[in-house]
Design a protein around this motif. Structure first.
Motif, short mmCIF file in Angstrom:
data_model
loop_
_atom_site.label_atom_id
_atom_site.label_comp_id
_atom_site.label_asym_id
_atom_site.label_seq_id
_atom_site.Cartn_x
_atom_site.Cartn_y
_atom_site.Cartn_z
N PRO A 1 42.46 35.76 43.75
CA PRO A 1 43.04 35.88 42.41
C PRO A 1 42.23 36.83 41.52
CG PRO A 1 41.95 33.77 42.65
CD PRO A 1 41.91 34.43 44.00
N THR A 2 42.96 37.55 40.68
CA THR A 2 42.34 38.44 39.70
C THR A 2 43.01 38.21 38.36
OG1 THR A 2 41.93 40.08 41.44
CG2 THR A 2 41.76 40.85 39.16
N PRO A 3 42.49 37.26 37.56
CA PRO A 3 43.06 37.03 36.24
C PRO A 3 42.51 38.05 35.23
CG PRO A 3 41.34 35.41 36.68
CD PRO A 3 41.46 36.27 37.91
N VAL A 4 43.42 38.62 34.44
CA VAL A 4 43.04 39.59 33.41
C VAL A 4 43.39 38.98 32.06
CG1 VAL A 4 43.34 41.93 32.53
CG2 VAL A 4 43.47 41.49 35.00
N GLY A 5 42.39 38.78 31.21
CA GLY A 5 42.56 38.06 29.95
C GLY A 5 43.33 38.84 28.91
N GLU A 6 43.83 38.11 27.93
CA GLU A 6 44.60 38.67 26.82
C GLU A 6 43.86 39.84 26.17
OE1 GLU A 6 45.82 37.50 22.25
OE2 GLU A 6 45.32 35.90 23.64
#
Length: 194
Positions: A107-112
């Motif tokens: 997973p690669t979450p990219v923040g707001e």
């Protein structure tokens, strides 16, 4: 009678049945949105953008030309992806020994509010913090704190960015909008906000 869509798709683009697209989103030339992808409201996807099944893109994101958003990548609201930047989703790919499927994807979450510059590469399995700034051409190989400015190959932190995009002073104050920040466990947080 054809149903009126609340979003725009250029005639050369392909949106598979089963993709979810929010109102006001625009999908431009030669892009492909896969079944099972979810795109929020008010996004702008440039020419030749690919969005894989299972990807979630928040609202008001801007994805410039020639970007592929692979399974495992999750974009928060207001994320900017510069031209030809690269996401990956498998750490050790091999053609002879395929690693397809969710159990292999990192997973690669990219923040707001994060911004990723042109031609940057994000190695999978790392978190990009809220309002972080990844400079053009950088290669991200580790987690990025909220509001961090990252540059180079491998990318190293070179400062802090305000939510508005301006570089912060040493006192963690924005010279443009006046926001003040303090250091927390995930990077910076605006003072007085919960």
């Amino acid at each position: 009678m054809e149903e009126q869509k609340s979003y725009f798709v250029h005639p050369s683009a392909c949106v598979d049945d089963g993709a979810s697209i929010g109102a006001g989103t625009k999908i431009w030339h030669f892009s492909h949105i896969s079944a099972g992808a979810s795109i929020g409201e008010g996004c702008n996807l440039g020419q030749n953008v690919f969005v894989a099944p299972g990807v979630t893109i928040g609202s008001h994101c801007k994805i410039q030309n020639n970007v592929s958003v692979y399974d495992g990548v999750q974009l928060g609201d207001y994320v900017f992806c510069g031209p030809s930047m690269v996401f990956t989703n498998v750490q050790r790919p091999r053609c002879k020994y395929p690693q397809a499927g969710h159990e292999f994807y990192k997973p690669t979450p990219v923040g707001e509010g994060a911004s990723i510059g042109a031609n940057a590469t994000i190695v999978c399995g790392h978190r990009i913090g809220r309002h972080a700034f990844i400079a053009a051409g950088s290669v991200v190989t580790k987690d990025v704190p909220d509001h961090a400015v990252m540059m180079g190959n491998p990318a190293r932190q070179r400062g802090w960015a305000c939510e508005c995009g301006e570089s912060l002073t040493e006192e963690l104050v924005c010279p443009k909008c006046g926001r003040r920040y303090e250091q927390g466990p995930d990077g910076l947080a605006e003072k007085g906000k919960a």
